[in-house]
Enzyme design. Structure first.
Site, PDB file in Angstrom:
ATOM      1  N   VAL A 349      41.888  40.933  44.033  1.00  0.00           N
ATOM      2  CA  VAL A 349      42.008  40.020  42.894  1.00  0.00           C
ATOM      3  C   VAL A 349      43.376  39.352  42.839  1.00  0.00           C
ATOM      4  CG1 VAL A 349      40.284  41.196  41.498  1.00  0.00           C
ATOM      5  CG2 VAL A 349      42.657  41.934  41.368  1.00  0.00           C
ATOM      6  N   GLY A 350      44.305  39.737  43.729  1.00  0.00           N
ATOM      7  CA  GLY A 350      45.576  39.026  43.825  1.00  0.00           C
ATOM      8  C   GLY A 350      46.740  39.709  43.159  1.00  0.00           C
ATOM      9  N   SER A 668      30.627  57.570  32.822  1.00  0.00           N
ATOM     10  CA  SER A 668      29.941  56.472  32.144  1.00  0.00           C
ATOM     11  C   SER A 668      28.452  56.439  32.433  1.00  0.00           C
ATOM     12  CB  SER A 668      30.566  55.128  32.550  1.00  0.00           C
ATOM     13  OG  SER A 668      30.390  54.907  33.938  1.00  0.00           O
ATOM     14  N   LYS A 711      31.566  45.693  34.688  1.00  0.00           N
ATOM     15  CA  LYS A 711      30.179  46.143  34.633  1.00  0.00           C
ATOM     16  C   LYS A 711      29.260  45.027  34.133  1.00  0.00           C
ATOM     17  CE  LYS A 711      31.452  50.989  33.979  1.00  0.00           C
ATOM     18  NZ  LYS A 711      31.480  52.147  33.062  1.00  0.00           N
TER      19      LYS A 711
END
Length: 770
Positions: A349-350, A668, A711
Site C-alpha cells: 500500500v506504499g 473475528s 473486510k
C-alpha cells in the site's frame, strides 16, 4: 573442367603449399570420400565472404585454389586425417548443386599468373622476414630454409603468408590477390605493422617490470624507515599523520573528541602487528565517520511539503495531515518530542515509499533498516568491542550511511522481530524510539552517548497486533488501509501508468488504457491490498506493446481495452462474483483480514454418528480453534432456546475452513462459526451473498473486531450483498465513505440472539416457502 567445391573459412590454402587437418563432421567426411574416389582427386578450395554453412552462390568469390588430395585416412577416434596440396589459383564460375547433395560444383580456368623474378624485392622480403622472426620469439625460423630455393615472388609470398601467424581474414585477402607484386607490398606492410606492435608491447612490458621493481624497492625502504623510527621511539608514519589530522579536525561533542584522542594515543603506542592495533583502528574509523555535527536544513514550507506528498501518493489524507502537524509543532517548538509515527497496513500500500517521500518533502536525508527476522538485540545496540568482529548496531550504521544526524530514519517491518536466547530487540528499541531517552542513546560498540533527538523515526508494520506492546506504547499508529478497486484505478491512471510509460520510453499516444481495462486487470489479474502487483501487470502489458511496435512499425498507437488485456495477459488469474445459489446447510461466509487485504473466509460444518467429538481442519490457529469450541459450547448450553433437539453425545461435529494449505487465525470468526453450526443443526442454508464478522463470548455477546474496512472491500469484491458486523463497530462503518459501502446492506448485531433473529427468523420463513 568441372570440380567439387570445398567451402571453408577455417582453412586457408595457398598454391604450392600443403596443409594438414582433421575432420569429424559427416558432411566433410562424405565430401572428401567423393574427392578420394574421383580420378584426379582434385577439388576447388574457396573461402567465402558468407560465413554460413551453405552460402548463396552469389557470395562465392571467383578466385579460388585448385587443391589435390594427397592423403586421406580414417582414424580410430572417428575422425579423418586429410592433406591437401595447393596447386594454383584458378578462376571459378558456373556454380551448381550436385544432384541430391548439398555440395557445390563449379567450372574453373587457369589464372595464367605472371611469374615475377624481382631479386631486389625478394631480398627485401627475406630481410624483413628475418627481422620479423627475430623480434617475435614465438615464430619459428624454419621457414627460412624452405624459401631459399624459391626464385619467384609468386611462390615466395604464398609460402611466407601461409606460415606467418596472420589471422584467417588477412590470409584470405592474400588468396584473392592475383598480382604477386601487390602481394609482396602487402606482405612488407603487414610485417612492418606487426613489428611496430611487437616493439610497443616490448616497451610496455619493460615499463611494467621497471614499475614493479620500483614498488618493491619503495616497499623495502618504507619498511626500513619504520624499523629505524621504532628503534628511535618515533612510530608515526603517513597513515598515523592522517589519523592525527582527522582527529584534530573532527567536529563532534567534547566527549567524542576526547575519546578519539585517547584511542589515537593507544593506536600509536600499540604494535602494528598486534590484533589490538586493527581493532583500535576500526574503532577510530567509526568515530571519525559518524556525522556528529552534520545537519540538513528542514523545508518549513507547508505548501511545498504538501505538494510533494500529493504528487507521490494518492489519498492518504490522515497520513499527510499528520506529517504537516509534525512540521508545525517542530517549527513552533524546535523540538521533536512527540510519539513516533508508525505506518500500519497490508503489503504494497506504499508505507515505505511514503516514508521516503517524507524525507524528500522535508529536505532530509533518508536511511532505512529492516527488522524482519531480527532476533539479536546487538543488531540494534551493537556488540561490545571485547568480541571478535564486533561492530556498531544498525542505528549507528544508518546514521553513518545517511551522513546526517537528523535524517528521516525508516524502521521497516517492526512487527516481524523475534525474541530468542540472544535477547529481545524490541526492548532495545525502546531507548531509540522514546523521545525522553534517545538524546542519550548508548551504542555498546561506540561506548559513548549519541544524540538521536533530532532524528525523525518512522516505523512500518503489516499487523498492529504483532507489534510488541512495549513499543506500541511509544508509537502513534497511522493506518494505511487497503485500496478499493476505484482507488486503485485512479492510482493506476495518475501515477503508475505515466511512470511505467516513461520507463519504457513510450507516451500516452503509443499506449492508452480505458477505465474498463484497468478494472479488468485489478479484478481478474491481481489479488492484493496495495498496487504492487498491479504495477507489475501494467509493466508486462507495456513491454508487450513495445515489442509489437518494434515488430510492426506501421502501427505505433494502441488502445488497451478489456479484450487487449485478455490477449496480452492470458486467462483470468482470479475470479470473483461467480457464485451459484447455496442450498447446503452449514456453509457460511466469514470475513477475514489477510496479507492481501480483506477476503472471504468460508466456514463449513457437518455432523455424523460419533461420541461427541469436535473435529477441526483447515490449518486453523489457536484463536480460531477456541472460537469453534466457544460457539459449540454456547449452542449446547442454549439448544432449547434455539429449538435444537440434537443429542450432542451421539454425534461428531466437523468444522472446516477450505484451502487447508493457507494458515488461518484471528479473533473475528466466532459469529460466522456460530451461524454455520445453527444452519447445520436446523437444516437451513444461509444465503450465499451474506457474510459475517465478529467474535463471540461464552455468554453470547458479539464483541468488536478490527480491519473492518479491508473486510468490507473483500466482501464487495466477492459479490456479497449483506454483511453482519458487531454493533460496537458502527462508528468504524460511519467513517467509511458512502462510495465504498454502496450496494452493500450492513446489519449491526450485539449478541448471538440478535444474529439468530436477523439471519434465521425471516429467512427461515422465506426458505420454507421456496
Amino acid at each position: 573442367m568441372r570440380s567439387l567445391v570445398f567451402i571453408s573459412n577455417d582453412i586457408v590454402l595457398f598454391p604450392n603449399t600443403e596443409i594438414r587437418f582433421e575432420i569429424d563432421s559427416s558432411f566433410d567426411k562424405h565430401f572428401f570420400n567423393l574427392v578420394n574416389d574421383s580420378t584426379l582427386k582434385e577439388c576447388i578450395v574457396i573461402n567465402s565472404l558468407d560465413k554460413t554453412s551453405f552460402p548463396d552462390v552469389t557470395m562465392l568469390p571467383n578466385i579460388a585454389v585448385l587443391a589435390k588430395l594427397t592423403f586421406y585416412m580414417d582414424m580410430p577416434n572417428g575422425k579423418c586425417k586429410v592433406t591437401l596440396l595447393g596447386e594454383e589459383r584458378v578462376n571459378a564460375f558456373d556454380f551448381q548443386m550436385l544432384d541430391g547433395e548439398n555440395i557445390y560444383t563449379c567450372k574453373y580456368t587457369n589464372m595464367n599468373e605472371v611469374i615475377e623474378r624481382d631479386n631486389n624485392l625478394k631480398n627485401l622480403i627475406i630481410k624483413s622476414l628475418r627481422k620479423y622472426i627475430n623480434a617475435l620469439p614465438y615464430v619459428s625460423n624454419s621457414v627460412l630454409s624452405k624459401i631459399d630455393l624459391i626464385d619467384n615472388l609468386n611462390d615466395l609470398t604464398d609460402s611466407i603468408v601461409s606460415f606467418l601467424p596472420f589471422d584467417n581474414d588477412k590470409k584470405i585477402s592474400y588468396v584473392y590477390e592475383n598480382d604477386s607484386i601487390k602481394r609482396s607490398k602487402m606482405l612488407l606492410k603487414d610485417m612492418s605493422l606487426d613489428l611496430k606492435y611487437a616493439r610497443l608491447e616490448e616497451k610496455i612490458d619493460k615499463e611494467v617490470k621497471e614499475s614493479l621493481d620500483k614498488n618493491q624497492r619503495d616497499y623495502y625502504l618504507r619498511e626500513k624507515i619504520k624499523t629505524i623510527r621504532k628503534e628511535l621511539g618515533d612510530d608515526s608514519d603517513d597513515s598515523t599523520d592522517k589519523l592525527k589530522n582527522s582527529v584534530k579536525k573532527l567536529k563532534a561533542p567534547k566527549n567524542i573528541k576526547e575519546r578519539a584522542s585517547y584511542e589515537l594515543k593507544r593506536y600509536i603506542g600499540s604494535n602494528i602487528n598486534s590484533p589490538d592495533s586493527s581493532v583500535i583502528r576500526d574503532y577510530l574509523d567509526w568515530l571519525l565517520n559518524i556525522p556528529w555535527n552534520k545537519y540538513t536544513k528542514d523545508n518549513n514550507d507547508f505548501e511545498d511539503v504538501s505538494r510533494i506528498l500529493n504528487e507521490s501518493h494518492y489519498g492518504l489524507t490522515n497520513v499527510k495531515e499528520r506529517i504537516l502537524e509534525y512540521l508545525a509543532v517542530k517549527q513552533n517548538t524546535n523540538s521533536l518530542k512527540s510519539p513516533i509515527i508508525c505506518l500500519v497496513g497490508p503489503p504494497g500500500v506504499g508505507k515505505t515509499t511514503l516514508a521516503m517521500q517524507v524525507g524528500e518533502a522535508l529536505n532530509r536525508k533518508v536511511t532505512k533498516i529492516s527488522l524482519g527476522g531480527v532476533s539479536d538485540e546487538a543488531e540494534i545496540v551493537g556488540h561490545r568491542r571485547t568480541y571478535i568482529a564486533s561492530s556498531p548496531g544498525r542505528i549507528i550504521e544508518g546514521l553513518r550511511k545517511a551522513e546526517s544526524m537528523n535524517p528521516v530514519f525508516i524502521i521497516d517491518e517492526i512487527d516481524k522481530m523475534t525474541r530468542d536466547i540472544k535477547g529481545d530487540p524490541a526492548s532495545s528499541l525502546l531507548e531509540v524510539l522514546d523521545p525522553n531517552q534517545n538524546s542519550h542513546f548508548m551504542d555498546h560498540y561506540i561506548g559513548e552517548e549519541v544524540d538521536l533527538s533530532k532524528v525523525m523515526f518512522i516505523a512500518t508494520a503489516n499487523y498492529i497486533d504483532k507489534i510488541p506492546y512495549e513499543l506500541l506504547d511509544r508509537l502513534e499508529i497511522i493506518e494505511i488501509p487497503s485500496y478499493t478497486e476505484y482507488e486503485k484505478k485512479d492510482i493506476a491512471k495518475n501515477y503508475i501508468i505515466p511512470k511505467v510509460l516513461s520507463s519504457v520510453n513510450l507516451t500516452i499516444v503509443n499506449a492508452s488504457f480505458t477505465d474498463e481495462a484497468i478494472l479488468e486487470i485489478i479484478r481478474y489479474y491481481t489479488k492484493e491490498a496495495g498496487v504492487r502487483e498491479l504495477e507489475r501487470k501494467i509493466e508486462e502489458i507495456l513491454r508487450k506493446i513495445v515489442k509489437m511496435i518494434l515488430i510492426d512499425k506501421s502501427k505505433v498507437s494502441y488502445k488497451i481495452d478489456t479484450e487487449m488485456v485478455k490477449k496480452l495477459l492470458g486467462n483470468h488469474k482470479y475470479a470473483y462474483n461467480k457464485r451459484e445459489k447455496n442450498k447446503t446447510p452449514g456453509i457460511v461466509n466469514g470475513m477475514a483480514y489477510t496479507e492481501f487485504g480483506g477476503d472471504i473466509l468460508p466456514i463449513e460444518a457437518n455432523y455424523f454418528k460419533g461420541s461427541g467429538k469436535l473435529i477441526l481442519t483447515g490449518n486453523l490457529g489457536d484463536v480460531m480453534k477456541e472460537s469453534c469450541e466457544l460457539a459449540l459450547s454456547y449452542i449446547k448450553a442454549n439448544s432449547t432456546k434455539y429449538k435444537i433437539n440434537t443429542d450432542f453425545s451421539k454425534i461428531d461435529i466437523h468444522l472446516h475452513a477450505p484451502e487447508g494449505a493457507v494458515p488461518k487465525d484471528g479473533p473475528s470468526a466466532g459469529s460466522a462459526i456460530f451461524t454455520s453450526l445453527i444452519s447445520l443443526f436446523k437444516g437451513v442454508p444461509v444465503p450465499n451473498d451474506v457474510a459475517l464478522t465478529g467474535e463471540i463470548t461464552l455468554t453470547g455477546s458479539i464483541i468488536p473486531i478490527g480491519g473492518l474496512r479491508e473486510k468490507i472491500i473483500g466482501a464487495l469484491r466477492n459479490g456479497i450483498k449483506k454483511v453482519y458486523v458487531p454493533k460496537e463497530n458502527k462508528p468504524d462503518i460511519e467513517e467509511l465513505s458512502k462510495k465504498l459501502t454502496k450496494g452493500l446492506k450492513i446489519e449491526y448485531v450485539s449478541s448471538c440472539d440478535k444474529l439468530y433473529e436477523k439471519i434465521f427468523k425471516d429467512w427461515l420463513y422465506e426458505w420454507r416457502n421456496l
